[in-house]
Scaffold this motif. Sequence first.
Motif, PDB file in Angstrom:
ATOM      1  N   CYS A 221       6.212  -1.386 -10.970  1.00  0.00           N
ATOM      2  CA  CYS A 221       4.991  -2.084 -11.355  1.00  0.00           C
ATOM      3  C   CYS A 221       5.038  -2.330 -12.858  1.00  0.00           C
ATOM      4  O   CYS A 221       5.012  -1.377 -13.647  1.00  0.00           O
ATOM      5  CB  CYS A 221       3.750  -1.261 -10.992  1.00  0.00           C
ATOM      6  N   SER A 235       3.168   2.292  -1.437  1.00  0.00           N
ATOM      7  CA  SER A 235       2.369   1.145  -1.859  1.00  0.00           C
ATOM      8  C   SER A 235       1.035   1.176  -1.130  1.00  0.00           C
ATOM      9  O   SER A 235       0.842   1.927  -0.171  1.00  0.00           O
ATOM     10  CB  SER A 235       3.104  -0.168  -1.541  1.00  0.00           C
ATOM     11  N   SER A 237      -0.858  -0.553   1.380  1.00  0.00           N
ATOM     12  CA  SER A 237      -0.568  -1.517   2.448  1.00  0.00           C
ATOM     13  C   SER A 237      -1.621  -1.406   3.541  1.00  0.00           C
ATOM     14  O   SER A 237      -2.237  -0.355   3.734  1.00  0.00           O
ATOM     15  CB  SER A 237       0.836  -1.284   3.008  1.00  0.00           C
ATOM     16  N   SER A 383       8.554  -6.062  -1.870  1.00  0.00           N
ATOM     17  CA  SER A 383       8.023  -6.814  -3.012  1.00  0.00           C
ATOM     18  C   SER A 383       6.724  -7.506  -2.642  1.00  0.00           C
ATOM     19  O   SER A 383       6.556  -7.991  -1.520  1.00  0.00           O
ATOM     20  CB  SER A 383       9.040  -7.878  -3.472  1.00  0.00           C
ATOM     21  N   GLY A 384       5.801  -7.540  -3.606  1.00  0.00           N
ATOM     22  CA  GLY A 384       4.527  -8.217  -3.387  1.00  0.00           C
ATOM     23  C   GLY A 384       3.420  -7.301  -2.915  1.00  0.00           C
ATOM     24  O   GLY A 384       2.245  -7.676  -2.971  1.00  0.00           O
ATOM     25  N   GLU A 385       3.780  -6.091  -2.452  1.00  0.00           N
ATOM     26  CA  GLU A 385       2.749  -5.142  -2.039  1.00  0.00           C
ATOM     27  C   GLU A 385       2.072  -4.546  -3.268  1.00  0.00           C
ATOM     28  O   GLU A 385       2.592  -4.642  -4.388  1.00  0.00           O
ATOM     29  CB  GLU A 385       3.356  -4.057  -1.152  1.00  0.00           C
ATOM     30  N   LYS A 386       0.926  -3.928  -3.058  1.00  0.00           N
ATOM     31  CA  LYS A 386       0.141  -3.438  -4.186  1.00  0.00           C
ATOM     32  C   LYS A 386       0.596  -2.052  -4.645  1.00  0.00           C
ATOM     33  O   LYS A 386       0.919  -1.185  -3.836  1.00  0.00           O
ATOM     34  CB  LYS A 386      -1.341  -3.409  -3.811  1.00  0.00           C
ATOM     35  N   CYS A 387       0.586  -1.885  -5.961  1.00  0.00           N
ATOM     36  CA  CYS A 387       0.956  -0.609  -6.576  1.00  0.00           C
ATOM     37  C   CYS A 387      -0.026   0.477  -6.159  1.00  0.00           C
ATOM     38  O   CYS A 387      -1.244   0.277  -6.210  1.00  0.00           O
ATOM     39  CB  CYS A 387       0.970  -0.760  -8.094  1.00  0.00           C
ATOM     40  N   SER A 392      -1.775  -3.385  -8.826  1.00  0.00           N
ATOM     41  CA  SER A 392      -1.079  -4.623  -9.180  1.00  0.00           C
ATOM     42  C   SER A 392       0.116  -4.833  -8.253  1.00  0.00           C
ATOM     43  O   SER A 392       0.481  -3.959  -7.466  1.00  0.00           O
ATOM     44  CB  SER A 392      -0.610  -4.579 -10.632  1.00  0.00           C
ATOM     45  N   GLN A 393       0.733  -5.979  -8.398  1.00  0.00           N
ATOM     46  CA  GLN A 393       1.828  -6.334  -7.493  1.00  0.00           C
ATOM     47  C   GLN A 393       3.114  -5.606  -7.870  1.00  0.00           C
ATOM     48  O   GLN A 393       3.489  -5.519  -9.032  1.00  0.00           O
ATOM     49  CB  GLN A 393       2.061  -7.840  -7.541  1.00  0.00           C
ATOM     50  N   LEU A 394       3.789  -5.077  -6.845  1.00  0.00           N
ATOM     51  CA  LEU A 394       5.058  -4.393  -7.045  1.00  0.00           C
ATOM     52  C   LEU A 394       6.223  -5.377  -6.974  1.00  0.00           C
ATOM     53  O   LEU A 394       6.193  -6.342  -6.202  1.00  0.00           O
ATOM     54  CB  LEU A 394       5.268  -3.320  -5.969  1.00  0.00           C
ATOM     55  N   ASP A 395       7.227  -5.113  -7.781  1.00  0.00           N
ATOM     56  CA  ASP A 395       8.485  -5.840  -7.707  1.00  0.00           C
ATOM     57  C   ASP A 395       9.532  -4.874  -7.158  1.00  0.00           C
ATOM     58  O   ASP A 395       9.613  -3.728  -7.590  1.00  0.00           O
ATOM     59  CB  ASP A 395       8.887  -6.332  -9.096  1.00  0.00           C
TER      60      ASP A 395
END
Length: 561
Positions: A221, A235, A237, A383-387, A392-395
Motif C-alpha cells: 500500500c 486485505s 475483501s 491487486s486493487g483490493e483494499k488495504c 486504500s488500494q493495494l498493489d
Amino acid sequence: MRLSKSFIPTLKENPSEAVIPSHILMIRAGLVRQLSAGIYSWLPLGYKVLRKIMDIIREEMNNIGGQEFHFPGLNPKEIWEQTGRVEAFGDILFHVKNRDYVLAPTHEEIVAFHAKGEIVSYKDLPQIWYQIQTKFRNEPRPRSGVIRGRQFIMKDAYTLDKDEAGLDVGYALHDKAYRAIFDRCGLKYFVVGASSGAMGGSKSEEFMVKSDAGEDTVAYCEKCGYAANVEVAQSVSQAVERQNESKDVFEIHTPNVKSIDDLCTFLNINENQTAKSRVYINDDKPILVLMLGNDEVNETKLANVLSGNVRPAHPDELKEISGADAGSIGPIGFKYRIIADKLLKDGNNLYSGANKNDYHIGGIDLMRDVPNIEYFDLRTVESGEKCIRCGSQLDVFKAIELGHIFKLGTKYSEALGVMYLDENGKEKPVVMGSYGIGVERILACYIEQNYDEKGIIWKDPLSPFDIHLIALNMKNSLVKETSEKLYRDLQKEGFEVLFDDRIEGSAGIKFNDADLLGMPVQIIVGEKNLKENKVEIKNRRTGNKKVVELDKLIDSFQEIF
C-alpha cells in the motif's frame, strides 16, 4: 589494474541463457560465468564487488556486537533430523551420497549444537553470532542468474537470549543493521511481513526489492506503507452475504462445466454465489478446501493452518476420494475434513460441485449442510483490493528477497537441548533469532536498479574501481606517457583505477567496454586534446562530458558530478 593484464572477458552480444538485466550484464561485463545450472564462478571483477559488499556487512554486524564464525557446510544428517528439517526442506536439501551428511542451506542446527554446553548461565547471554559462508539448496528450477541458485553466499546471523524481551532487542538490532547495510549499498528496498516457513518461529520480516525478476509476490500500500508477502498478506475483501431464506439443496446437470467461470456462464449467476473446491492431502488424509468464487488458495496460509505435510491431490486420486474429477467436486457428501476461507463463513444458497461428474448442486447452506466446516484466512490477496490498514488500494507485484529476519523462539534449543540456568538456578531453553542476507543478491539487485542500454552504472561504495582511464592510442608516445603518469598519480591520490592500456582495439571498442563496465568516472586520453594539455572526463551515470586541463583534472571531478 591494467586491463591488458586483467581477466575481464566482456561480450558484445547478450548471452542466450540470460533473461533479466542483472544476469545479462553480469555475464557481458565479465563478473560471472556459469558452471552448471544454478552454479556460478565469480570472476575477479565480480568478486571484487562481492568483497566490498561483505566488508559493509561485516562492519554493520560488528557495530551491533556480532562475532564472526565460520561453520562447516557439510553437516551430520542426524542433527537436522532432531529438528525435523530433513522432512521440512524435502528435496531442496542436498544429501551426500552415503546419506549420513547434508550440505547446509542454513545453520540454525549447528549454532544450537555449539551453544549446547557452552552457554551455561544467563550470564553467558546475550550472544550475536554470524558468518558469511557458502550455502547449498537443490533448487528444482534455478533461474535469474545468481538470484536463485543452487550454491550461493549468505550472511547468516543468530541471536541467543534468555527470554523474549532479549530476542526483541536482538531482532531490532538486526533490523537496524540491515537497513544500514542496504542503504550503504545504494538499494531502494522495503520491508514486508512474511511467513517463517521451514524456519519456524513467531515472527519474520523480509527486506525486498521490487523487480519483475522476483521469485516472491508482495502486496503493498503506497499510502500507508503496509507491505506483506502474499504468503501472509491480508486485505479488506467482501464476504458472502447470508440471505434471509435458504433454498433446499437441488442437483443440476452441468455437462462440460469445469470451472467457476463456466458455471457462472451456464447458470447466469455471479461468482460470489459459488464455492470452488480444491482437494489436498494432509499427511495422507484428504481435506477439502472451499474458496469463494475464483479466489485462489494460498498454499502457505493453508500449510500454516494444517500441521504436517500438505500437497494438492493428484488428478488420479480425486475420483477415489470424492467420486468425481476436478470441476465437479463439492462439500455435500464429502467424507473427509472440510475447511473454507472465512469469506464463505455461514454462506447460503451457494453453488458447488456434486461429487459426480457433469453435475453441480445449488442451494447449499454451509451452516445447515456442512455442520463441521472450519473457517480460516486462506485466500491470496489480489491487486486493487483494499488495504487492511488504511483502506486504500493495494498493489501486488513481484519482488526479490534481499534479507529475512526471524524470531525463532525455542524451536531449535528445545529440539537440541540448548539450556541455561536463570537467576534462580532454574533450567530454561535459550531463545533464538535467525537473520539472513543474500550477498550475491545485493549485487544483482544493485544492477537491476542501476543500468542503461549501454551497461552497468556503478557508484561508490560498490563500484569495482573509481575511475576508468582510457588511453585511445597507446602506440602514440605522448598518449602513452601521459596515461602512464596519470595512472600512477591517480593511484597515489587514493583512487582505484582501471587502466585501459590495451594496444589493440579501436576507440569505439574501448568506449563500449567502459560504458559496459560502468565505472563512475571515465578519463579519456587522446592525441587531439593532449596537444592543448587537456583530457576529457565523463560522468558515466549522466553522460556529461568535459574537457579539462591536466593540472586541474582532480578538481574537475567535483564539477562534473
